[in-house]
Scaffold this motif. Structure first.
Motif, PDB file in Angstrom:
ATOM      1  N   HIS A 339      16.436 -12.930   3.862  1.00 56.63           N
ATOM      2  CA  HIS A 339      17.985 -12.847   3.751  1.00 56.63           C
ATOM      3  C   HIS A 339      18.345 -11.415   4.722  1.00 56.63           C
ATOM      4  CE1 HIS A 339      18.035 -12.009   0.376  1.00 56.63           C
ATOM      5  NE2 HIS A 339      19.632 -11.466   0.250  1.00 56.63           N
ATOM      6  N   GLY A 340      17.346 -10.477   4.126  1.00 56.50           N
ATOM      7  CA  GLY A 340      17.299  -9.081   4.258  1.00 56.50           C
ATOM      8  C   GLY A 340      18.376  -8.467   3.062  1.00 56.50           C
ATOM      9  N   GLY A 341      18.663  -8.841   2.255  1.00 56.77           N
ATOM     10  CA  GLY A 341      20.607  -8.449   1.278  1.00 56.77           C
ATOM     11  C   GLY A 341      18.721  -7.441   0.975  1.00 56.77           C
ATOM     12  N   ASN A 342      20.143  -5.678   0.495  1.00 56.78           N
ATOM     13  CA  ASN A 342      19.106  -5.199   0.122  1.00 56.78           C
ATOM     14  C   ASN A 342      18.309  -4.560  -0.769  1.00 56.78           C
ATOM     15  OD1 ASN A 342      19.985  -2.121   2.315  1.00 56.78           O
ATOM     16  ND2 ASN A 342      19.561  -1.605  -0.105  1.00 56.78           N
ATOM     17  N   ASN A 343      18.603  -5.645  -1.844  1.00 58.44           N
ATOM     18  CA  ASN A 343      17.912  -5.483  -2.804  1.00 58.44           C
ATOM     19  C   ASN A 343      16.472  -6.304  -2.751  1.00 58.44           C
ATOM     20  OD1 ASN A 343      18.273  -5.020  -6.035  1.00 58.44           O
ATOM     21  ND2 ASN A 343      17.434  -7.268  -6.241  1.00 58.44           N
ATOM     22  N   THR A 344      16.203  -7.126  -2.220  1.00 63.87           N
ATOM     23  CA  THR A 344      15.237  -8.319  -1.834  1.00 63.87           C
ATOM     24  C   THR A 344      14.421  -7.289  -0.772  1.00 63.87           C
ATOM     25  OG1 THR A 344      16.138 -10.028  -2.187  1.00 63.87           O
ATOM     26  CG2 THR A 344      14.034 -10.049  -0.719  1.00 63.87           C
ATOM     27  N   THR A 345      14.613  -6.995   0.479  1.00 63.78           N
ATOM     28  CA  THR A 345      13.793  -5.449   1.002  1.00 63.78           C
ATOM     29  C   THR A 345      13.601  -4.547   0.993  1.00 63.78           C
ATOM     30  OG1 THR A 345      15.986  -6.302   2.811  1.00 63.78           O
ATOM     31  CG2 THR A 345      14.761  -4.349   3.181  1.00 63.78           C
ATOM     32  N   VAL A 346      14.333  -4.205   0.287  1.00 67.00           N
ATOM     33  CA  VAL A 346      13.788  -2.453  -1.016  1.00 67.00           C
ATOM     34  C   VAL A 346      13.099  -3.287  -1.786  1.00 67.00           C
ATOM     35  CG1 VAL A 346      14.375  -0.706  -2.236  1.00 67.00           C
ATOM     36  CG2 VAL A 346      15.895  -1.007  -0.799  1.00 67.00           C
ATOM     37  N   GLU A 347      12.807  -4.148  -2.512  1.00 62.86           N
ATOM     38  CA  GLU A 347      11.953  -4.678  -3.378  1.00 62.86           C
ATOM     39  C   GLU A 347      10.815  -5.134  -3.150  1.00 62.86           C
ATOM     40  OE1 GLU A 347      13.202  -7.180  -5.935  1.00 62.86           O
ATOM     41  OE2 GLU A 347      15.050  -6.280  -7.133  1.00 62.86           O
ATOM     42  N   SER A 348      10.872  -5.672  -1.996  1.00 66.69           N
ATOM     43  CA  SER A 348       9.642  -6.106  -1.090  1.00 66.69           C
ATOM     44  C   SER A 348       8.521  -4.966  -0.210  1.00 66.69           C
ATOM     45  CB  SER A 348       9.922  -7.153   0.029  1.00 66.69           C
ATOM     46  OG  SER A 348      10.465  -8.100  -0.078  1.00 66.69           O
ATOM     47  N   LEU A 349       8.960  -3.962  -0.061  1.00 71.41           N
ATOM     48  CA  LEU A 349       9.105  -2.679   0.248  1.00 71.41           C
ATOM     49  C   LEU A 349       7.849  -2.084  -0.760  1.00 71.41           C
ATOM     50  CD1 LEU A 349      11.494  -1.595   2.660  1.00 71.41           C
ATOM     51  CD2 LEU A 349       9.302  -1.939   3.617  1.00 71.41           C
ATOM     52  N   TYR A 350       8.443  -1.811  -2.149  1.00 72.49           N
ATOM     53  CA  TYR A 350       8.427  -1.646  -3.020  1.00 72.49           C
ATOM     54  C   TYR A 350       7.125  -1.436  -3.176  1.00 72.49           C
ATOM     55  CZ  TYR A 350       7.663   0.590  -7.647  1.00 72.49           C
ATOM     56  OH  TYR A 350       7.714   1.041  -9.013  1.00 72.49           O
ATOM     57  N   PHE A 351       6.664  -3.429  -3.207  1.00 70.87           N
ATOM     58  CA  PHE A 351       5.822  -3.776  -2.995  1.00 70.87           C
ATOM     59  C   PHE A 351       4.763  -3.697  -1.863  1.00 70.87           C
ATOM     60  CE2 PHE A 351       8.468  -4.968  -7.099  1.00 70.87           C
ATOM     61  CZ  PHE A 351       7.314  -4.825  -7.968  1.00 70.87           C
ATOM     62  N   GLY A 352       4.439  -3.312  -0.917  1.00 75.34           N
ATOM     63  CA  GLY A 352       3.805  -3.272  -0.170  1.00 75.34           C
ATOM     64  C   GLY A 352       4.081  -4.781   0.546  1.00 75.34           C
ATOM     65  N   LYS A 353       4.785  -5.742   0.494  1.00 76.15           N
ATOM     66  CA  LYS A 353       4.860  -6.800   1.109  1.00 76.15           C
ATOM     67  C   LYS A 353       5.677  -6.554   3.133  1.00 76.15           C
ATOM     68  CE  LYS A 353       3.039  -8.420  -2.423  1.00 76.15           C
ATOM     69  NZ  LYS A 353       1.166  -8.356  -2.750  1.00 76.15           N
ATOM     70  N   LYS A 354       5.360  -7.244   3.345  1.00 75.00           N
ATOM     71  CA  LYS A 354       5.516  -7.156   4.929  1.00 75.00           C
ATOM     72  C   LYS A 354       7.036  -8.452   4.807  1.00 75.00           C
ATOM     73  CE  LYS A 354       1.009  -8.494   6.468  1.00 75.00           C
ATOM     74  NZ  LYS A 354       0.330  -8.277   7.456  1.00 75.00           N
ATOM     75  N   MET A 355       7.280  -8.428   6.035  1.00 76.86           N
ATOM     76  CA  MET A 355       8.722  -9.388   5.950  1.00 76.86           C
ATOM     77  C   MET A 355       8.917  -9.846   7.139  1.00 76.86           C
ATOM     78  SD  MET A 355      11.635  -7.562   3.716  1.00 76.86           S
ATOM     79  CE  MET A 355      10.626  -6.194   4.112  1.00 76.86           C
ATOM     80  N   ILE A 356       9.527 -11.376   7.276  1.00 76.96           N
ATOM     81  CA  ILE A 356      10.119 -12.048   8.393  1.00 76.96           C
ATOM     82  C   ILE A 356      11.652 -11.888   7.837  1.00 76.96           C
ATOM     83  CG2 ILE A 356      10.372 -13.699   9.653  1.00 76.96           C
ATOM     84  CD1 ILE A 356       7.798 -14.262  10.102  1.00 76.96           C
ATOM     85  N   ILE A 357      13.144 -11.524   8.501  1.00 80.27           N
ATOM     86  CA  ILE A 357      14.783 -11.593   7.868  1.00 80.27           C
ATOM     87  C   ILE A 357      14.781 -12.836   8.899  1.00 80.27           C
ATOM     88  CG2 ILE A 357      16.100 -10.287   7.521  1.00 80.27           C
ATOM     89  CD1 ILE A 357      14.520  -7.284   6.705  1.00 80.27           C
TER      90      ILE A 357
END
Length: 438
Positions: A339-357
Motif C-alpha cells: 500500500h505504500g505506508g511509510n513503515n513498509t516502504t522504508v523497511e522494504s528499501l532497507y532490505f533492498g526490495k523493489k516495490m509496486i505500490i
C-alpha cells in the motif's frame, strides 16, 4: 551505553505503522541504557513486553478508553473505505457531513490520548516523551517536560509552506497550478476541522493553531522518519530547521527468523510479499480482488491479511496470516506489493526490495508518487488496474536490474546511516538540559 541514563516514555497512536516506528525508537533508547516505558492501548502489551520494554496501558489512565472504541482507527478506516476508490480531488469534491464527523472523531481520539499522556507524565515523572501521533497535542506545547513529536509518515507536511499538499499523491514534477487548486479546496473543506482543532488548543490557554502547521509544534525539536535519498529537500528546499531526519526507525522482530511454509517452498516462481497494511487491508473487496488477481500468477505470495483477515481465503500459490513477521519475511522475498505506508516502504528499501505500490490514502499516495518520480518503483491504482498489465509489470520489475541497483545503493546507505544515533543523542541531551539541542 549512555553514561547518564534518562527516563523516557515513548508512545504512538494505535496504528501498526506508527506503533512499529515508535518501538524502533524505544528499543534503541533502551539499548543505550536508558529507562524506557512504552505507552499504548492494552492489546499491544504482549508485543511490547516481548521486546523487553516496560508497558503502560493507556486505559489505566483514561476512562474514555473502552472496549467499544478499542479499534478506533480500524473502524474509522472501514468507514473511510466507502470513498477509497475516488481520487483525492474527488474525495474533496464529494465531502459531506459524515466525512467531517469522522475527522472530528480523530480529534476526540487525540483528546483522550492527550489526557492519558498528561496523567502518565504526572505519575511516572519521565525526563522526556517521544510521541508518534500524526497530529499535534497540547502536551507538545504546554507539557512540564520536553515532548518530542515523531513523524513516521511522508514528510511532505513539513514542506507545506512550499505549496504542495500532503496526502494528495502529487508529483514534485507536476502542474503547480493544480497544487494551488487542490490546496485551496482542501483548506475550504477542512475549515471546520481546523476550527475545532484550534478551539481545543485555546481551551488550554494556548494560541490558536493551524492543523497544517505541524512543523511548528516541535517546541524543542521534531523527528521525521524518511530515507535521505527520498527526502524532498533536494527538490523543494530545506525542511524546517527544528526538525531532524532519521533515515529509518526499525524495531527488532519478535522472532528473528522465518521459514517459508512447505506449501510454498516447493512451488516454482519468485516469492512476493503482499501487504496493504493494517488499515488498508480492511477494504475486504479490494483484498479479495488482489488475491483473485494473483491467484493466476506463476509466482508465490506471502500475504499479510490484516485485522479482518478471517474473511479472506487464500489460493494454493499463497500463504498468509492476519499478522505476519514482516521484518523476518522481507529479506527472503524477491518483490513487495504494498500500500505504500511509510513503515513498509522504508523497511522494504532497507532490505533492498523493489516495490509496486498500490496506494489508497494519505501518505501512501505520496510515497507511491515519490518512488515513481525517483524511478525506484511503480505506482499502480489498486482499483483500476488491468489484470494482464499488472502481471506484466510484476515480471518486468522482477527483471529490472537498473531499479534494483538504485535500491541496493539506498539499502546500503540506510544500513550505514548514523542518523539514528544522532537523534538518540539529541533526545538524551534534551532530556537532561530541558532545552533545544539545535
Amino acid at each position: 551505553m549512555t553514561s547518564d541514563p534518562v527516563k523516557v516514555v515513548v508512545t504512538s497512536v494505535d496504528a501498526y505503522g506508527h506503533l512499529n516506528s515508535a518501538l524502533g525508537i524505544a528499543q534503541s533508547l533502551q539499548k543505550r541504557g536508558n529507562d524506557v516505558y512504552f505507552a499504548n492501548r492494552k492489546h499491544h502489551r504482549a508485543s511490547v513486553e516481548k521486546r523487553g520494554l516496560k508497558f503502560i496501558a493507556l486505559e489505566d489512565y483514561e476512562d474514555s478508553y473502552t472496549e467499544a472504541n478499542a479499534d478506533f482507527f480500524v473502524d474509522m478506516m472501514t468507514q473511510y473505505m466507502e470513498k477509497a476508490e475516488l481520487t483525492p480531488m474527488e474525495r474533496l469534491e464529494t465531502w459531506d457531513e459524515n466525512d467531517t464527523k469522522m475527522f472530528l472523531g480523530v480529534i476526540d481520539e487525540l483528546k483522550h490520548l492527550n489526557n492519558a499522556l498528561t496523567k502518565i507524565v504526572d505519575d511516572k515523572k519521565p525526563d522526556i516523551m517521544v510521541a508518534d501521533v500524526i497530529f499535534a497535542l497540547p502536551l507538545f506545547v504546554n507539557g512540564p517536560i520536553p515532548c518530542i513529536p515523531l513523524y513516521s509518515a511522508s514528510p511532505l507536511i513539513l514542506y507545506y509552506d512550499y505549496g504542495i499538499s500532503p496526502g494528495a499523491g502529487l508529483s514534485i514534477n507536476g502542474d503547480r497550478d493544480f497544487w494551488k487548486i487542490y490546496r485551496d479546496k482542501e483548506r475550504e473543506i477542512y475549515q471546520q476541522i481546523n476550527i475545532e482543532f484550534s478551539k481545543w488548543f485555546t481551551s488550554f490557554g494556548l494560541e490558536p493553531v493551524d492543523i497544517y502547521k505541524f512543523a511548528s509544534f516541535a517546541k524543542y525539536f521534531g523527528i521525521y522518519v524518511y530515507p535521505e535519498a527520498l527526502d524532498y529537500g533536494q527538490d523543494l528546499g530545506p525542511p524546517p530547521s527544528n526538525w531532524v531526519r532519521m533515515d529509518f526507525s526499525i524495531r527488532e522482530p519478535e522472532q528473528s527468523d522465518f521459514t517459508i511454509p512447505e506449501s510454498l517452498a516447493n512451488k516454482p516462481g519468485k516469492l512476493i510479499y503482499l501487504s496493504m497494511g493494517s488499515l488498508g487491508s480492511v477494504h475486504i473487496p479490494l483484498m479479495k480482488r488482489l488475491i483473485n488477481t494473483f491467484s493466476k500468477s506463476k509466482h508465490r505470495f506471502i500475504v499479510s491479511k490484516g485485522p479482518r483477515g478471517d474473511a479472506l481465503t487464500l489460493p494454493d500459490n499463497m500463504w498468509g496470516e492476519n499478522y505476519v513477521n514482516q521484518l523476518a519475511i522481507l529479506p527472503k522475498v524477491d518483490l513487495v506489493l504494498t500500500h505504500g505506508g511509510n513503515n513498509t516502504t522504508v523497511e522494504s528499501l532497507y532490505f533492498g526490495k523493489k516495490m509496486i505500490i498500490l496506494p489508497m490514502f494519505y501518505d501512501q499516495l505520496d510515497n507511491a508518487q515519490r518512488l515513481e518520480d525517483l524511478k525506484l518503483g511503480l505506482r499502480v491504482d489498486p482499483f483500476r488496474y488491468d489484470e494482464d498489465e499488472i502481471h506484466k509489470l510484476v515480471d518486468e520489475l522482477l527483471e529490472n536490474t537498473e531499479i534494483q541497483d538504485r535500491i541496493t545503493k539506498i539499502s546500503d546507505q540506510l544500513k550505514n546511516s548514523k542518523s539514528r544515533e544522532k537523534v538518540l543523542e539529541l533526545i538524551e541531551k534534551t532530556a537532561r538540559t530541558k532545552s533545544s539541542p539545535l
